[in-house]
Design an enzyme around this catalytic site. Structure first.
Site, short mmCIF file in Angstrom:
data_model
loop_
_atom_site.label_atom_id
_atom_site.label_comp_id
_atom_site.label_asym_id
_atom_site.label_seq_id
_atom_site.Cartn_x
_atom_site.Cartn_y
_atom_site.Cartn_z
N ASP A 96 0.85 -1.18 0.00
CA ASP A 96 0.00 0.00 0.00
C ASP A 96 0.89 1.23 0.00
O ASP A 96 1.76 1.37 0.87
CB ASP A 96 -0.89 -0.02 1.25
CG ASP A 96 -1.82 1.18 1.31
OD1 ASP A 96 -2.08 1.79 0.25
OD2 ASP A 96 -2.28 1.51 2.42
N ASP A 98 0.55 5.30 0.01
CA ASP A 98 -0.47 6.31 0.24
C ASP A 98 0.16 7.70 0.27
O ASP A 98 1.15 7.91 0.98
CB ASP A 98 -1.19 6.02 1.57
CG ASP A 98 -2.57 6.64 1.60
OD1 ASP A 98 -2.66 7.87 1.45
OD2 ASP A 98 -3.54 5.88 1.76
N ASP A 282 3.50 1.05 3.27
CA ASP A 282 2.97 0.95 4.63
C ASP A 282 3.36 -0.43 5.18
O ASP A 282 2.88 -1.45 4.68
CB ASP A 282 1.45 1.11 4.58
CG ASP A 282 0.81 1.00 5.96
OD1 ASP A 282 1.41 0.36 6.86
OD2 ASP A 282 -0.30 1.53 6.14
#
Ligand code: SF4
Ligand SMILES: [Zn+2]
Ligand SMILES: [Zn+2]
Lengths: 374, 346
Positions: A96, A98, A282
């Site tokens: 992930d 972000d 992440d």
């Protein structure tokens, strides 16, 4: 919680999408080994669901009109049993990235706090400027810079996955998350069967974290110029060399400096390098082997945008390619201090005004709590 | 399995087939108790065991894998096998553990030497095949290095806590980790001793061999001296939980099933993840992030909110985690420990 008219409006817009875009939403491979879960508007999460095929999935979508629907990257013998009886088999690698984790300078320009008590919107991130409440929710409308910076991290990640970890390019799929970043899946790799502790080690590798000076040529005693990396080396040594030396011609001079500064200063250089060139994934997402992730092709209720497969990442524009809701206009009361662009149209800023906008823009603002149905 | 000669079995006597050499000789076990010709083998076996109990590695008569006379090689193999028989006769767990550890170290030295023999391809191949057959790791030699798939590397290195073993501090290329011979062997150290332990555990216990009674009783008392005696803590925790806490406090390795039991028990008793996490600090493979993640997962803090329950006594018995005392008194779950009196009323 949202007022009922807003929920109803979102629900009916989502329903139309799921009805008209069945082709967008496909079950992942090995469907019956996965766990599905979904959430309805203003209600809790249902998990431990198993689904056979596209037909069953479409039925679930139409019957429940979830605000969000998820699917595991893990494969289980019994995906519909409680977690400790599922019998975990393996899991796709997942990452992930972000925009909110990238420390971008632009963030401050398009992030505001909404007060949970009085709905007041302000730039103050600690306290409501109207009622002093500290129950604030941060909301951001990511800008082009956010998206570009996230794409750059995806590119760095792909390089490490392909060059260092030998993952086949075709087995790496990149999705726009529907909100502020990207989800990267790696299928059929040698890592399918490793557990969360091993995944945590992979995470540190990708983040360039936990390095020791010796790995990059610096020794405590008996220092040796030849053990520093060359620019054409593979893996992190090569990337670090490019980052720190810049060019071949500067290498020798910089090594002299590094040696003069000593061992502990070199450790500091390495830790800084992690921030500069490490891939900003992440860590918790990748090491979690029981998580469920937004289903590709489904709508993200944080934005009304769709989690979209990016076949050409460089050209991908979420604000035109991930917005699938209708153009029918709706009346809303908008209090949206940030300007944004969707489907090539500019919107905002609005200061508590009653306006008429296309559904896709209305959903975007209502999802972000910047508007309500008039 | 591998086709090996006696010199290889002398180095790796735990491999399948070593027992056959003894059988082919036609000595029954009872002969070791009274045949003066076999006395050197008995002495060697005892020596091997005693050295291991002191944490040392027994020095064999083979020099760099070669021995001049074949009986020296046979003595090497037989003394290993006899040592196992003696351990079985004492029934001492501590002897088994120490012996396996020492023998694993010894084999490790041989493996490392064999892997490093650039000039002798057959020796290198043998070592590579042993690693593959025993531990299912595919090692490929390239120049001076050995290449191991990253996923295999992670599975084995994840228990090491020195930073140099972190993947980031390794040379990684094309999905492989490049290692020197000594690191390659170091990677499987623990599995090697686990393998030897399981070999010993699975060996049948023969009846007492007459003539060896004195030796066995001497070894038994050595083993007993090595076994730590626990002072019984009177508290509300059941024996299985106390035992698990003791292991962690000593900085020894508690298997995952044991950690699962301990964590779910304490969570059920109302302790928080933050209170429990420090218990694991002494574990050899402690990693704060992973521990918190795992505890939160068990506590159901994430996603589904599924909270895991403490396993039943029956389950714990099968996992060798049960240390039942009379106080346990037929309860079915450790959580019921000490609650018996209240339950009698309901
Ligand atoms: S009987 Fe149950 S409570 Fe007692 S030691 Fe065994 S597992 Fe623990
Ligand atoms: Zn307020
Ligand atoms: Zn931005």
């Amino acid at each position: 919680m949202m007022q009922e008219a807003d929920t109803k409006f979102l629900e009916s817009s989502f329903k139309k999408y799921y009805f008209n875009h069945f082709d967008q939403i496909k079950v992942p491979d090995r469907t019956n080994e996965r766990e599905f879960g979904y959430q309805k508007f203003n209600s809790g999460m249902s998990r431990h669901i198993s689904i056979k095929d596209d037909k069953e999935l479409h039925l679930l979508l139409i019957q429940n009109i979830p605000s969000d629907i998820y699917c595991s990257n893990a494969y289980y013998s019994f995906p519909n049993l409680p977690m400790n009886e599922k019998d975990w088999r393996e899991a796709d690698l997942i990452f992930d990235i972000d925009a909110k984790d990238l420390n971008l300078p632009c963030r401050i320009d398009h992030t505001v706090s909404i007060c949970n008590e009085c709905n007041n919107i302000s730039k103050n991130s600690l306290q409501c400027t109207k009622c002093n409440s500290s129950k604030l929710e941060k909301k951001s409308l990511p800008c082009k810079n956010c998206i570009d910076a996230s794409k750059f991290e995806v590119k760095k990640l792909s390089e490490v996955l392909i060059d260092d970890l030998d993952i086949d390019k075709d087995n790496i799929h990149v999705y726009f998350s529907g909100n502020e970043g990207f989800h990267v899946y790696a299928y059929n790799s040698q890592f399918q069967h490793i557990g969360s502790r091993e995944r945590s080690e992979l995470v540190d590798y990708i983040l360039l974290r936990g390095t020791i000076p010796e790995t990059f040529g610096m020794k405590k005693f008996k220092q040796d110029r030849t053990s520093f990396p060359n620019l054409d080396e593979r893996g992190w040594r090569g990337r670090f060399a490019k980052h720190i030396f810049g060019s071949k011609s500067k290498r020798s001079k910089i090594i002299t400096e590094l040696l003069a500064n000593g061992y502990s200063s070199f450790q500091k250089t390495l830790d800084d390098a992690s921030d500069d060139i490490g891939v900003k994934i992440d860590p918790n997402v990748t090491m979690d082997i029981h998580r469920i992730f937004r289903l590709p092709g489904s709508i993200n209720s944080k934005s009304g945008l769709v989690k979209t497969h990016c076949k050409d990442l460089a050209r991908f524009d979420p604000y035109t390619e991930a917005s699938f809701l209708s153009d029918d206009s709706v009346e809303i009361i908008a209090n949206c201090p940030i300007e944004f662009k969707l489907k090539n149209k500019k919107f905002g800023p609005y200061n508590n005004e009653k306006i008429s906008v296309p559904t896709f823009a209305a959903v975007y603002m209502i999802s972000k709590k910047f508007a309500r149905i008039a | 399995m591998l086709e090996l000669g006696t010199d290889e079995f002398a180095k790796y006597p735990f491999l399948e087939g070593a027992g056959k050499i003894l059988k082919d000789k036609g000595f029954p076990l009872s002969q070791f108790g009274n045949d003066p010709d076999l006395k050197p083998v008995v002495e060697k076996a005892v020596h091997r065991l005693k050295v291991s109990t002191k944490g040392g590695i027994y020095k064999s008569e083979i020099i760099d894998g070669q021995a001049s006379k074949s009986f020296i090689l046979e003595k090497e193999i037989f003394s290993f096998l006899l040592a196992i028989v003696l351990i079985k006769l004492t029934g001492m767990h501590t002897l088994k553990k120490r012996f396996a550890l020492a023998e694993a170290r010894r084999a490790e030295n041989h493996l490392e030497k064999d892997l490093g023999k650039a000039s002798d391809k057959s020796k290198v191949d043998l070592a590579i095949r042993i690693i593959y057959d025993l531990f299912n790791i595919e090692v490929v030699k390239e120049n001076d290095f050995f290449k191991i798939p990253v996923s295999d590397y992670l599975k084995h290195s994840v228990d090491f806590h020195e930073r140099e073993w972190k993947l980031i501090n390794r040379h990684v290329e094309d999905g492989k980790v490049l290692l020197t011979p000594d690191k390659t062997v170091r990677l499987i150290r623990k599995e090697l001793s686990t393998y030897i332990i399981s070999k010993i555990s699975n060996a049948p216990t023969p009846p007492m061999i007459s003539g060896l009674e004195k030796i066995v009783s001497e070894l038994t008392s050595i083993g007993r001296d090595l076994t730590p005696s626990y002072t019984v803590i009177t508290g509300e925790h059941p024996p299985c939980i106390k035992h698990a806490i003791e292991i962690l406090e000593k900085g020894e390795n508690l298997p995952h099933s044991g950690r699962f039991m301990l964590a779910t028990f304490l969570l059920a008793k109302g302790q928080s993840v933050q209170q429990i996490a420090p218990l694991f600090k002494n574990a050899p493979d402690y990693n704060e992030r992973v521990t918190l993640y795992q505890l939160n997962h068990l506590a159901g803090t994430y996603g589904s909110g599924t909270q895991y329950s403490c396993p039943s006594c029956e389950k714990l018995k099968t996992q060798s985690l049960c240390f039942a005392t009379s106080e346990c008194d037929n309860i079915v779950n450790p959580l019921q420990f000490g609650r018996k009196k209240n339950d009698a009323r309901s």
